[in-house]
Scaffold this motif. Structure first.
Motif, PDB file in Angstrom:
ATOM      1  N   UNK A   1       0.818  -1.228   0.000  1.00 31.81           N
ATOM      2  CA  UNK A   1       0.000   0.000   0.000  1.00 31.81           C
ATOM      3  C   UNK A   1       0.847   1.272   0.000  1.00 31.81           C
ATOM      4  N   UNK A   2       2.043   1.166   0.542  1.00 32.99           N
ATOM      5  CA  UNK A   2       2.868   2.366   0.679  1.00 32.99           C
ATOM      6  C   UNK A   2       3.999   2.489  -0.323  1.00 32.99           C
ATOM      7  N   UNK A   3       4.548   1.380  -0.703  1.00 34.98           N
ATOM      8  CA  UNK A   3       5.765   1.443  -1.525  1.00 34.98           C
ATOM      9  C   UNK A   3       5.508   0.951  -2.957  1.00 34.98           C
ATOM     10  N   UNK A   4       6.070   1.674  -3.877  1.00 29.61           N
ATOM     11  CA  UNK A   4       5.950   1.265  -5.294  1.00 29.61           C
ATOM     12  C   UNK A   4       7.271   1.519  -6.005  1.00 29.61           C
ATOM     13  N   UNK A   5       7.525   0.708  -7.012  1.00 30.02           N
ATOM     14  CA  UNK A   5       8.691   0.951  -7.877  1.00 30.02           C
ATOM     15  C   UNK A   5       8.180   1.750  -9.069  1.00 30.02           C
ATOM     16  N   UNK A   6       8.912   2.780  -9.433  1.00 34.48           N
ATOM     17  CA  UNK A   6       8.440   3.555 -10.591  1.00 34.48           C
ATOM     18  C   UNK A   6       9.491   3.673 -11.679  1.00 34.48           C
ATOM     19  N   UNK A   7       8.980   3.695 -12.902  1.00 30.97           N
ATOM     20  CA  UNK A   7       9.816   3.886 -14.087  1.00 30.97           C
ATOM     21  C   UNK A   7       9.293   5.138 -14.791  1.00 30.97           C
ATOM     22  N   UNK A   8      10.165   6.152 -14.906  1.00 32.26           N
ATOM     23  CA  UNK A   8       9.750   7.457 -15.443  1.00 32.26           C
ATOM     24  C   UNK A   8      10.321   7.708 -16.819  1.00 32.26           C
ATOM     25  N   UNK A   9       9.516   8.219 -17.709  1.00 32.48           N
ATOM     26  CA  UNK A   9      10.000   8.743 -18.996  1.00 32.48           C
ATOM     27  C   UNK A   9       9.671  10.229 -18.984  1.00 32.48           C
ATOM     28  N   UNK A  10      10.694  11.015 -19.083  1.00 33.05           N
ATOM     29  CA  UNK A  10      10.538  12.435 -18.831  1.00 33.05           C
ATOM     30  C   UNK A  10      11.068  13.245 -20.007  1.00 33.05           C
ATOM     31  N   UNK A  11      10.368  14.311 -20.349  1.00 29.37           N
ATOM     32  CA  UNK A  11      10.849  15.162 -21.437  1.00 29.37           C
ATOM     33  C   UNK A  11      10.544  16.603 -21.105  1.00 29.37           C
ATOM     34  N   UNK A  12      11.494  17.504 -21.348  1.00 30.59           N
ATOM     35  CA  UNK A  12      11.174  18.931 -21.215  1.00 30.59           C
ATOM     36  C   UNK A  12      11.746  19.725 -22.369  1.00 30.59           C
ATOM     37  N   UNK A  13      10.864  20.492 -22.915  1.00 26.27           N
ATOM     38  CA  UNK A  13      11.168  21.343 -24.069  1.00 26.27           C
ATOM     39  C   UNK A  13      11.167  22.756 -23.521  1.00 26.27           C
ATOM     40  N   UNK A  14      12.314  23.421 -23.574  1.00 17.72           N
ATOM     41  CA  UNK A  14      12.427  24.679 -22.840  1.00 17.72           C
ATOM     42  C   UNK A  14      12.708  25.873 -23.735  1.00 17.72           C
ATOM     43  N   UNK A  15      12.168  26.991 -23.295  1.00 20.87           N
ATOM     44  CA  UNK A  15      12.381  28.265 -23.981  1.00 20.87           C
ATOM     45  C   UNK A  15      13.368  29.051 -23.126  1.00 20.87           C
ATOM     46  N   UNK A  16      14.573  29.212 -23.622  1.00 25.18           N
ATOM     47  CA  UNK A  16      15.625  29.833 -22.811  1.00 25.18           C
ATOM     48  C   UNK A  16      15.556  31.359 -22.893  1.00 25.18           C
ATOM     49  N   UNK A  17      15.933  32.012 -21.781  1.00 17.88           N
ATOM     50  CA  UNK A  17      15.907  33.478 -21.736  1.00 17.88           C
ATOM     51  C   UNK A  17      17.198  34.085 -22.260  1.00 17.88           C
ATOM     52  N   UNK A  18      18.321  33.509 -21.830  1.00 18.35           N
ATOM     53  CA  UNK A  18      19.583  34.208 -22.079  1.00 18.35           C
ATOM     54  C   UNK A  18      20.607  33.326 -22.778  1.00 18.35           C
ATOM     55  N   UNK A  19      21.679  33.988 -23.199  1.00 21.09           N
ATOM     56  CA  UNK A  19      22.673  33.321 -24.034  1.00 21.09           C
ATOM     57  C   UNK A  19      23.832  32.794 -23.192  1.00 21.09           C
ATOM     58  N   UNK A  20      24.540  31.817 -23.751  1.00 21.65           N
ATOM     59  CA  UNK A  20      25.755  31.373 -23.071  1.00 21.65           C
ATOM     60  C   UNK A  20      26.947  32.030 -23.751  1.00 21.65           C
TER      61      UNK A  20
END
Lengths: 187, 192
Positions: free
Chosen positions: B147-166
């Motif tokens: 009830x309390x513990x689970x194993x998780x498998x994550x697929x994650x994606x982030x598409x970002x709009x950057x403010x400043x330059x390097x």
């Protein structure tokens, strides 16, 4: 509601990552695209165009060599073998050097003017991405695109052969030196 | 930066307060995995570890909201450049098959992307702090051990709009200012 949310989530996750970057100059079919990568300086080399030259047309062409620090991956990873366009031309890299100049010192291997070997008065011409050279005071300027042109404003005391030593100090106190080939300068 | 942190803290407090009144369940998730940087400006960077810490609140059996913080690193051998990518995001989610042993959760949200980029050439050190607004998507599969513990498998994606330059970035293109990172993580969830 559930379907809309799933659709929204999937749209965000699989959103297209392809957008076309701008290149340095407008080009047509078959003409290579120019793009810029940033570098830090490792080495300089000074070139002279001719063995003999009159003073007013003499300049040193200073080439920069270094290590890439930011890469325009859109152009640098292009491969014409996968492009169906028969006029596909590989993009042409222009190297921009980020080191800021603190000092440029030039000396000749023998007295150049007023019995001194140091060249007191120089003009630096920086190249821009459109291949145009502009004169600027060098202090605090980035080296910019390679090559740079250095012009001596003072005449030599007499017409003779010289080898010049160029020394550039950047704002991180790195020193880069090189020697030019021998050149006969006519007054 | 300070304002953003205050807003995030405020939101987190509200979520926790709301969760208590709505009789919802709070869970903590920790997962580790690998970052991928296959697209756009950073596509020549090889992703290294990715650590993700998340706090999730189930509003109902199927719907909830999560706050996640992730850290990851990537390195480019070509440009000898290292980046540290940190993403803070708030994500509403839907859980599918909540009554089963294996659940699926889809979430999408936004937050703040921060990354620190550093050129590793000692002769001329260059570094920069870059900020962006991400669109964050996550698909997670949970296997409930109890009830309390689970194993998780994550697929994650982030598409970002950057403010400043390097550095002094003269690559003035959209290719840089919109960037994309993905990650795959494996970890644990603990339900309080």
């Amino acid at each position: 509601m559930k379907k809309e949310l799933i659709f929204l989530a999937l749209s965000i996750i699989f959103v297209s990552c392809s957008k076309y970057p701008e290149h340095d100059e407008p080009v047509g079919d078959g003409t290579p695209v120019f793009y810029t990568n940033n570098y830090v300086l490792e080495e300089i080399s000074g070139k002279v165009k001719k063995d003999t030259i009159i003073h007013k047309t003499y300049y040193i062409e200073l080439d920069f060599l270094g290590n890439i620090v930011t890469e325009n991956t859109y152009y640098s990873t292009q491969d014409c073998s996968k492009d169906p366009n028969p006029y596909c031309a590989l993009p042409y890299e222009q190297k921009y050097f980020l080191n800021k100049i603190k000092k440029i010192e030039i000396s000749a291997n023998k007295p150049y003017r007023n019995q001194t070997q140091e060249i007191a008065d120089i003009k630096c011409f920086f190249r821009n991405k459109a291949h145009i050279y502009n004169e600027k005071a060098y202090y605090g300027e980035e080296l910019g695109y390679s090559p740079m042109h250095i012009v001596f404003t003072e005449l030599p005391d007499s017409s003779q052969s010289f080898i010049f030593k160029i020394k550039i100090t950047d704002d991180n106190n790195n020193i880069f030196t090189c020697l030019t080939d021998s050149v006969y300068i006519e007054k | 930066m300070k304002k953003v942190l205050i807003i995030l803290a405020f939101l987190l407090m509200n979520i926790v307060a709301f969760s208590q009144t709505a009789n919802s369940k709070l869970s903590l998730e920790l997962s580790v995995g690998k970052l991928f940087s296959p697209y756009r400006f950073y596509k020549n960077h090889t992703g290294y570890e990715n650590i993700n810490l998340g706090l999730a609140i189930d509003m109902t059996d199927k719907v909830g909201i999560s706050v996640s913080q992730s850290y990851s690193r990537a390195y480019s051998q070509i440009s000898n450049n290292r980046i540290l990518v940190m993403l803070t995001s708030i994500n509403p989610y839907i859980t599918f098959f909540p009554e089963n042993k294996i659940n699926l959760r889809i979430s999408a949200g936004t937050g703040l992307l921060y990354f620190y980029t550093k050129s590793l050439y000692e002769s001329y050190p260059l570094s920069d702090h870059v900020f962006g607004i991400p669109i964050h998507g996550n698909i997670a599969v949970f296997y409930n051990i109890n009830d309390n513990v689970a194993i998780n498998l994550n697929f994650d994606s982030h598409y970002s709009f950057l403010f400043n330059k390097t550095y002094k970035l003269i690559i003035n293109d959209k290719y840089y200012f919109k960037t994309c990172f993905n990650s795959v993580n494996l970890g644990l969830r603990y339900r309080f």
